[in-house]
Design an enzyme around this catalytic site. Structure first.
Site, PDB file in Angstrom:
ATOM      1  N   HIS A 383       8.796   2.247   2.516  1.00  0.00           N
ATOM      2  CA  HIS A 383       7.462   2.134   1.929  1.00  0.00           C
ATOM      3  C   HIS A 383       7.395   2.581   0.474  1.00  0.00           C
ATOM      4  O   HIS A 383       6.294   2.644  -0.080  1.00  0.00           O
ATOM      5  CB  HIS A 383       6.460   2.974   2.725  1.00  0.00           C
ATOM      6  CG  HIS A 383       6.024   2.343   4.007  1.00  0.00           C
ATOM      7  ND1 HIS A 383       5.034   1.380   4.076  1.00  0.00           N
ATOM      8  CD2 HIS A 383       6.452   2.514   5.278  1.00  0.00           C
ATOM      9  CE1 HIS A 383       4.868   1.010   5.335  1.00  0.00           C
ATOM     10  NE2 HIS A 383       5.713   1.687   6.084  1.00  0.00           N
ATOM     11  N   LYS A 577      -8.098   5.392  -3.712  1.00  0.00           N
ATOM     12  CA  LYS A 577      -6.747   5.509  -3.140  1.00  0.00           C
ATOM     13  C   LYS A 577      -6.265   6.925  -3.420  1.00  0.00           C
ATOM     14  O   LYS A 577      -6.946   7.684  -4.111  1.00  0.00           O
ATOM     15  CB  LYS A 577      -5.787   4.475  -3.744  1.00  0.00           C
ATOM     16  CG  LYS A 577      -5.801   4.399  -5.271  1.00  0.00           C
ATOM     17  CD  LYS A 577      -4.981   3.220  -5.784  1.00  0.00           C
ATOM     18  CE  LYS A 577      -5.695   1.892  -5.652  1.00  0.00           C
ATOM     19  NZ  LYS A 577      -4.978   0.865  -4.948  1.00  0.00           N
ATOM     20  N   ARG A 578      -5.100   7.295  -2.883  1.00  0.00           N
ATOM     21  CA  ARG A 578      -4.553   8.615  -3.200  1.00  0.00           C
ATOM     22  C   ARG A 578      -4.512   8.803  -4.711  1.00  0.00           C
ATOM     23  O   ARG A 578      -4.191   7.869  -5.438  1.00  0.00           O
ATOM     24  CB  ARG A 578      -3.125   8.748  -2.656  1.00  0.00           C
ATOM     25  CG  ARG A 578      -3.036   9.122  -1.214  1.00  0.00           C
ATOM     26  CD  ARG A 578      -1.596   9.345  -0.786  1.00  0.00           C
ATOM     27  NE  ARG A 578      -0.735   8.219  -1.108  1.00  0.00           N
ATOM     28  CZ  ARG A 578       0.363   8.301  -1.883  1.00  0.00           C
ATOM     29  NH1 ARG A 578       0.724   9.441  -2.429  1.00  0.00           N
ATOM     30  NH2 ARG A 578       1.102   7.235  -2.103  1.00  0.00           N
ATOM     31  N   LYS A 583      -0.460   5.609  -9.680  1.00  0.00           N
ATOM     32  CA  LYS A 583      -1.595   4.727  -9.364  1.00  0.00           C
ATOM     33  C   LYS A 583      -2.568   4.630 -10.548  1.00  0.00           C
ATOM     34  O   LYS A 583      -3.469   3.806 -10.559  1.00  0.00           O
ATOM     35  CB  LYS A 583      -2.307   5.203  -8.103  1.00  0.00           C
ATOM     36  CG  LYS A 583      -1.416   5.060  -6.845  1.00  0.00           C
ATOM     37  CD  LYS A 583      -2.137   5.515  -5.594  1.00  0.00           C
ATOM     38  CE  LYS A 583      -1.258   5.507  -4.355  1.00  0.00           C
ATOM     39  NZ  LYS A 583      -1.069   4.177  -3.755  1.00  0.00           N
ATOM     40  N   THR A 688      -2.600  -1.845   0.384  1.00  0.00           N
ATOM     41  CA  THR A 688      -3.346  -2.633   1.366  1.00  0.00           C
ATOM     42  C   THR A 688      -4.833  -2.625   1.055  1.00  0.00           C
ATOM     43  O   THR A 688      -5.559  -3.515   1.494  1.00  0.00           O
ATOM     44  CB  THR A 688      -3.124  -2.111   2.803  1.00  0.00           C
ATOM     45  OG1 THR A 688      -3.291  -0.703   2.818  1.00  0.00           O
ATOM     46  CG2 THR A 688      -1.740  -2.466   3.310  1.00  0.00           C
ATOM     47  N   LYS A 692      -8.070  -5.507   1.351  1.00  0.00           N
ATOM     48  CA  LYS A 692      -9.409  -5.287   1.926  1.00  0.00           C
ATOM     49  C   LYS A 692     -10.494  -5.697   0.932  1.00  0.00           C
ATOM     50  O   LYS A 692     -11.482  -6.339   1.298  1.00  0.00           O
ATOM     51  CB  LYS A 692      -9.577  -3.812   2.321  1.00  0.00           C
ATOM     52  CG  LYS A 692      -8.653  -3.384   3.437  1.00  0.00           C
ATOM     53  CD  LYS A 692      -8.522  -1.862   3.521  1.00  0.00           C
ATOM     54  CE  LYS A 692      -7.308  -1.483   4.338  1.00  0.00           C
ATOM     55  NZ  LYS A 692      -6.893  -0.090   4.153  1.00  0.00           N
TER      56      LYS A 692
END
Length: 846
Positions: A383, A577-578, A583, A688, A692
């Protein structure tokens, strides 16, 4: 009162419910019978004082009523599996981010309307009752949510499968936002109890830690001594959508037995030492990802991982042997034809040496036979390419905690190295990077868990095409040169049930109306049928109305949890998100700061021409990740200034959404219009949440990273706001930076300087901004290329502003985003796993 009794109510306004008889109807599907069954549970399965039927009591009684129906289907499913004896998949994951179960269960069972009517008869609204449920705190981010989507798809596709995880008492943490930024407090999801789990008191396995290896005169080896903790099973039912099949998520709890409690010591007043093992057992399942900066922290994490692997494998082997109890001629070589074990990332790697140990030491197999069984059974999903996430455990701690497993790992490594040396010329120089036992730093020798997974698994897969290509060309390139057929791609997916059907029912109904079928809920490719209507003005009006309803609901939620009033007519721009530097929430907030500064400099007339925007950012930072926590603090400090600036706050609001979890996502995603997926290219395995948002008609601004690449291909380049360096350019850009060749854009410097000016308070943001400065060095040199990508990000955001002003164009893009999301169903992903990796087929309950 009749002999069966009616349900007593506490308050006058609920007197209509006193007429509902408390009668057990465990398989009820009609509203009146469901209402009676809920009343029965409130009366005869009591968890609260009598004469009370507040929303909380109503929730627990309703959940137990649903569980009645699930248990019947559950039992039928596993009786059927036992009778047919198909090959089964066992999914091992340290995380499952389930979210609320009530809406999902009644939706999958097709009784949502009946439960809403039943609760009405009892004086309650379904929406209010659903809000009483706490999210199960069993996960952190995408990894755990993916595992939960996969279970939903396995059940819906009627696949014979189990999930295995740990029953964390406190999970990750509940996030609170104060003036200091993020604060972590223990999650309280089990403070009362979870109505969705069934404890299996008959399913208990011994798990050993520490001890030593004894060698018998015949040369066989046995792990003995140390301490033994009990693993007790709790099962959570996972219903499929519109199918009888209901599978299990089996969660392990750690316990010590009564004989481990020293009564003599306790009576001597030595209370803590009397229950030492009980205390150590409780620690194992207390917290998800306990801090591992200390040796004790590392030991606890390893204990958790081994506890999950050993309990699960003992359970799998027991079930395999049970099904063969009447057949005297069975062989262990049949095991891989009945069992597939999938490792969700490197956390369950210890399943490999543990399966070897159980087969050799307990079942008497020789090395070669045990190795054949293990390598034919186990598959590994990678991952991440982030070095810090590729687990490396100190060999010293492994020897201490798991001495027998270290012997097995050493033997696997030795045999692998011998194979390379004897049969593959020219690979000698690659050996140090390929070794499982890495002693390149003699002071800190480690076990490389990802290497152990690749060497020992029959299949290794990445989770998006770009990510899988990077695994083959970079991370595992040497292994790929030996075993090219071992590597596959399985692009992640999401369940359309939770992520549009149940969280955005109005939009779902519109899709069903225009497609003239609701079969898209289990065949998401049918969404492509919306493309022919993408320019239809009637659809535009309905679509806009559904999106606006979701925005109003989100605005109410934001006001409730943050106190900030946001305008549903503004563009809702969301990144959740985290919180992690790769990110790039920092890029988002720097862009927002630049936007604020420009708005401040404009005339009143110029401002009126700007697209009004509400920027929402949410996510948790790991408790010890200082820079991530500084980013959260910065977002909140910027919001405090911007939202209270009367010149600008009609055109820009900045909100940090606290305690982001699945239930919050179910509110945010349907209400979003622009979504930011802006990681440095090549760093995000898949993502992911991007799927969504896209499924819910939200436009993405993003880099060519992870699944963004495939989403853009599916929905069309014109419906995606692209910016930033490509993955293959990133290493070169980093090298250029190291040589001092980077020239920052003036706008980037302006945004940083504005923070340094104290415009957002007196907090010292220099350590955060310093990470973007310099050319190299730990925590410097802008490793994640925020500065490089900033100008193209600002330009892409200008394109967003222009597109949003053209209402017809924006609605068409929104419809085409949903229409292009068919590929990103977890049903498709799991079908591919089942066929290409697990070799299992559907086993529907008749």
């Amino acid at each position: 009162m009749d002999s069966l009794g009616s349900f007593p109510m506490a308050t006058p306004k609920e007197t209509n419910a006193t007429k509902v008889p408390a009668i057990a109807h465990p398989l009820a599907e009609q509203p009146s019978e469901i209402a009676s069954n809920i009343a029965y549970h409130a009366r005869y399965s009591p968890h609260f004082s009598p004469l009370k039927f507040d929303p909380e009591q109503a929730y627990y009684a309703a959940a137990e009523s649903v569980l009645d129906l699930l248990i019947q289907r559950w039992n039928e499913t596993y009786l059927h599996f036992h009778k047919i004896d198909p090959k089964q998949t066992y999914y091992l994951s340290m995380e499952y981010l389930q979210g609320r179960a009530l809406t999902n269960a009644i939706g999958n069972l097709g009784v949502s309307g009946a439960y809403a009517d039943a609760l009405n008869k009892l004086g309650h609204e379904l929406e209010e009752i659903v809000e009483q449920e706490k999210d199960a705190a069993l996960g952190n981010g995408g990894l755990g949510r993916l595992a939960s989507c996969f279970l939903d798809s396995m059940a819906t596709l009627n696949l014979p499968a189990w999930g295995y995880g740990l029953r964390y008492r406190y999970g990750l943490f509940k996030q609170r936002i104060s003036k200091e930024g993020q604060e972590e407090v223990a999650e309280d999801w089990l403070e009362k109890f979870s109505p969705w789990e069934v404890v299996r008191h008959d399913i208990v396995y011994p798990i050993r830690f520490f001890g030593h290896v004894e060698i018998s005169p015949t040369g066989s080896r046995k792990w003995v001594g140390g301490e033994i903790i009990q693993a007790l099973a709790y099962d959570v039912p996972i219903p499929g959508y519109k199918t009888k099949n209901t599978i299990s998520l089996r969660l392990w709890e750690a316990k010590a037995s009564a004989e481990d409690f020293d009564l003599f010591q306790f009576n001597e007043g030595q209370y803590e030492s009397a229950s030492q093992l009980h205390s150590r057992a409780q620690q194992i399942c207390a917290v998800l990802y306990p801090g591992d900066a200390t040796e004790n922290g590392k030991m606890l994490r390893l204990k958790q991982q081994f506890f999950l692997c050993s309990a699960s494998l003992q359970d799998i082997i027991m079930r395999f042997k049970e099904r063969r109890s009447g057949n005297m001629a069975w062989k262990w070589s049949e095991f891989p034809s009945k069992v597939a074990v999938q490792l969700n990332d490197t956390h369950p790697t210890l399943a490999i040496p543990e399966l070897m140990r159980l087969l050799m030491d307990d079942e008497g197999l020789g090395w070669d036979e045990a190795w054949d069984v293990t390598t034919s059974t186990v598959a590994y999903t990678n991952h991440t390419v982030l070095p810090e996430a590729l687990e490396k455990w100190p060999q010293a701690i492994m020897y201490k905690l798991l001495p027998r497993h270290m012997e097995i790992i050493e033997e696997i490594d030795k045999r692998f190295m011998a194979m390379i040396r004897s049969s593959l010329n020219g690979m000698e120089s690659k050996l140090p990077a390929m070794q499982i036992l890495d002693s390149s730093n003699p002071l800190k020798p480690v076990v490389q868990m990802a290497n152990l997974c690749v060497v020992s698994s029959h299949t290794v897969n990445g989770v998006a095409q770009l990510h899988s290509d990077i695994l083959k060309s970079e991370l595992f390139a040497d292994y790929f040169s030996i075993w090219p057929t071992k590597f596959q791609n399985k692009t992640n997916g999401i369940t359309p049930r939770r992520w549009i059907r149940f969280c955005s029912p109005k939009l779902s109904d519109i899709i069903t109306k225009w497609l003239k079928t609701d079969e898209w809920i289990t065949n998401l490719d049918l969404l492509s049928g919306l493309r022919q209507f993408a320019g239809n003005e009637e659809l535009h009006a309905e679509w806009a109305s559904a999106k606006m309803a979701n925005k109003h609901r989100l605005a109410q939620y934001v006001l409730h949890v943050t106190g900030v009033a946001i305008d549903p007519d503004s563009l809702f721009d969301i990144q959740v998100k985290r919180i992690h530097e790769y990110k790039r929430q920092l890029l988002n907030i720097l862009g927002t700061i630049y936007r604020y500064k420009k708005l401040k400099e404009m005339t009143v007339e110029a401002r009126k021409k700007m697209t009004s925007r509400t920027v929402m950012i949410g996510g948790k930072a790991f408790a010890t990740y200082t820079n991530a926590k500084r980013i959260i603090k910065l977002v909140n400090d910027v919001g405090a200034v911007v939202n209270n600036d009367p010149e600008v706050n009609n055109y820009l609001k900045v909100v940090f959404i606290p305690n982001y979890n699945v239930s919050v996502a179910e509110m945010l995603i349907p209400g979003s219009e622009l979504s930011q997926h802006i990681s440095t290219a090549g760093m995000e395995a898949s993502g992911t949440s991007n799927m969504k948002f896209s499924l819910n008609g939200c436009i993405i601004i993003g880099t060519l990273d992870g699944a963004n690449v495939e989403i853009r291909e599916e929905i069309g380049e014109d419906n995606f706001f692209l910016f930033g360096a490509k993955a293959d350019e990133v290493p070169g850009l980093r090298k250029e930076r190291e040589k001092g060749l980077f020239n920052p854009d003036p706008r980037f410097e302006e945004a940083k300087q504005f923070i340094r000016s104290g415009a957002f308070g007196s907090y010292d943001y220099n350590p955060l901004l310093d990470s973007l400065e310099g050319d190299s060095g730990y925590g410097r040199g802008d490793y994640f290329l925020v500065g490089h990508d900033f100008p193209s990000y600002i330009e892409a955001q200008s394109s967003v502003d222009e597109a949003y002003k053209d209402r017809r164009r924006w609605l068409k893009m929104s419809i085409l985003s949903t229409a292009g999301s068919g590929k990103f169903s977890s049903d498709r992903t799991i079908s591919q796993y089942a066929k290409d990796i697990w070799d299992i087929t559907a086993c529907p309950v008749p």
